[in-house]
Design a protein around this motif. Structure first.
Motif, PDB file in Angstrom:
ATOM      1  N   ILE A   1      20.844  -4.236 -15.574  1.00 51.88           N
ATOM      2  CA  ILE A   1      19.944  -3.997 -14.447  1.00 51.88           C
ATOM      3  C   ILE A   1      18.497  -3.901 -14.951  1.00 51.88           C
ATOM      4  N   VAL A   2      17.585  -4.305 -14.086  1.00 53.65           N
ATOM      5  CA  VAL A   2      16.156  -4.144 -14.347  1.00 53.65           C
ATOM      6  C   VAL A   2      15.597  -3.273 -13.233  1.00 53.65           C
ATOM      7  N   LEU A   3      14.898  -2.220 -13.606  1.00 49.96           N
ATOM      8  CA  LEU A   3      14.269  -1.325 -12.629  1.00 49.96           C
ATOM      9  C   LEU A   3      12.838  -1.782 -12.399  1.00 49.96           C
ATOM     10  N   CYS A   4      12.376  -1.689 -11.174  1.00 53.77           N
ATOM     11  CA  CYS A   4      11.005  -2.117 -10.889  1.00 53.77           C
ATOM     12  C   CYS A   4      10.452  -1.359  -9.697  1.00 53.77           C
ATOM     13  N   HIS A   5       9.241  -0.851  -9.844  1.00 49.28           N
ATOM     14  CA  HIS A   5       8.566  -0.260  -8.691  1.00 49.28           C
ATOM     15  C   HIS A   5       7.062  -0.487  -8.815  1.00 49.28           C
TER      16      HIS A   5
ATOM     17  N   GLU B   1       0.824  -1.202   0.000  1.00 49.84           N
ATOM     18  CA  GLU B   1       0.000   0.000   0.000  1.00 49.84           C
ATOM     19  C   GLU B   1       0.866   1.264   0.000  1.00 49.84           C
ATOM     20  N   HIS B   2       2.166   1.090  -0.112  1.00 52.57           N
ATOM     21  CA  HIS B   2       3.084   2.214  -0.270  1.00 52.57           C
ATOM     22  C   HIS B   2       4.020   1.882  -1.424  1.00 52.57           C
ATOM     23  N   GLU B   3       4.698   2.883  -1.952  1.00 52.38           N
ATOM     24  CA  GLU B   3       5.550   2.667  -3.117  1.00 52.38           C
ATOM     25  C   GLU B   3       6.972   2.284  -2.717  1.00 52.38           C
ATOM     26  N   GLU B   4       7.528   1.308  -3.423  1.00 53.47           N
ATOM     27  CA  GLU B   4       8.921   0.923  -3.232  1.00 53.47           C
ATOM     28  C   GLU B   4       9.587   0.802  -4.604  1.00 53.47           C
ATOM     29  N   PHE B   5      10.864   1.135  -4.651  1.00 52.35           N
ATOM     30  CA  PHE B   5      11.640   1.053  -5.899  1.00 52.35           C
ATOM     31  C   PHE B   5      12.768   0.053  -5.694  1.00 52.35           C
ATOM     32  N   TRP B   6      12.838  -0.947  -6.588  1.00 51.09           N
ATOM     33  CA  TRP B   6      13.836  -2.004  -6.499  1.00 51.09           C
ATOM     34  C   TRP B   6      14.643  -2.084  -7.798  1.00 51.09           C
ATOM     35  N   THR B   7      15.846  -2.629  -7.671  1.00 51.55           N
ATOM     36  CA  THR B   7      16.662  -2.912  -8.846  1.00 51.55           C
ATOM     37  C   THR B   7      17.115  -4.365  -8.809  1.00 51.55           C
ATOM     38  N   ILE B   8      16.995  -5.045  -9.953  1.00 50.78           N
ATOM     39  CA  ILE B   8      17.473  -6.417 -10.096  1.00 50.78           C
ATOM     40  C   ILE B   8      18.772  -6.347 -10.890  1.00 50.78           C
ATOM     41  N   TYR B   9      19.835  -6.918 -10.344  1.00 47.64           N
ATOM     42  CA  TYR B   9      21.151  -6.868 -10.979  1.00 47.64           C
ATOM     43  C   TYR B   9      21.448  -8.197 -11.669  1.00 47.64           C
ATOM     44  N   LEU B  10      21.824  -8.132 -12.939  1.00 42.81           N
ATOM     45  CA  LEU B  10      22.028  -9.330 -13.750  1.00 42.81           C
ATOM     46  C   LEU B  10      23.445  -9.397 -14.319  1.00 42.81           C
TER      47      LEU B  10
END
Length: 236
Positions: free
Chosen positions: A181-185, A133-142
């Motif tokens: 990298i893949v950005l995801c939020h 219910e809140h926003e989070e920003f993640w990064t996946i490193y490949l």
């Protein structure tokens, strides 16, 4: 002469049920497949209350979620605790079981450890941020073979936004020697289309990544099972 007990108009407790009908005994004898959703929940609740057996109470809990286990698993502790007959202890027991299920599913996804499509990203991040219910920003490193080296929460914000520091993203990429990298939020609002800020942030990160010879594979915005892919929409 002992008076016979009249059960016709009397509510039976689970202990007075036939052994083969009691949820725990039924589970032990026939396995989980023999139990209904309500009976499985009743085992977690352990007891009912003054007016309902554990199974009857479980049916009411299910009814409050439209008889959907998935919907029930997304309820907050406060919401569950307010269901009549469910206090905090029973609510915590239910949420614990749901959380274990989510972590098992996350482990199954992570066993693959490779990102080959936007759907792979959505599956990988589903239990991390899709229902928040809140926003989070993640990064996946490949690495070069699209195998996951690390997954990092970059920021955590309010309902509508989360501040993102590009330097942290690049620092983590260097530490794990990522080449991609893949950005995801997530968007708690349910609208997965990117805002102007999202687009500007993606461009800023992509520019910084180019300097370090790192490829930004995609930027995925998720909400439950919905998602928006910058690559699929020609934004990246």
């Amino acid at each position: 002469m002992e008076k016979a007990t009249n059960y016709e108009n009397r509510k039976l407790t689970i202990k007075q049920w036939s052994v083969q009908d009691r949820p725990r005994e039924k589970y032990a004898k026939n396995g989980a497949v023999a139990l209904s959703d309500a009976e499985l929940i009743a085992i977690l609740l352990r007891t009912g209350n003054a007016s309902d057996s554990a199974v009857e109470l479980a049916k009411k809990v299910l009814a409050s979620s439209g008889n959907s286990l998935n919907t029930l698993s997304q309820m907050s502790l406060n919401h569950l605790s307010q269901i009549k007959g469910i206090g905090q202890a029973k609510a915590v027991s239910l949420m614990t079981a749901f959380e274990i299920g989510k972590r098992i599913q996350a482990e199954k996804v992570e066993e693959r450890l490779q990102i080959l499509s936007s759907n792979d990203v959505v599956d990988y991040m589903q239990n991390k941020i899709a229902y928040l219910e809140h926003e989070e920003f993640w990064t996946i490193y490949l690495n070069q073979a699209n195998r996951i080296l690390n997954t990092c929460q970059i920021s955590k914000g309010g309902i509508s936004s989360a501040e993102v520091d590009t330097r942290i993203i690049m620092q983590q990429a260097v530490l794990c020697k990522a080449t991609q990298i893949v950005l995801c939020h997530n968007h708690p609002s349910g609208n997965v289309r990117p805002s102007r800020t999202d687009i500007q942030l993606t461009e800023r990160i992509q520019k910084a990544a180019r300097v370090m010879d790192i490829n930004v594979v995609d930027h995925i915005i998720v909400h439950r099972r919905k998602y928006y892919s910058f690559v699929e929409e020609g934004q990246l």
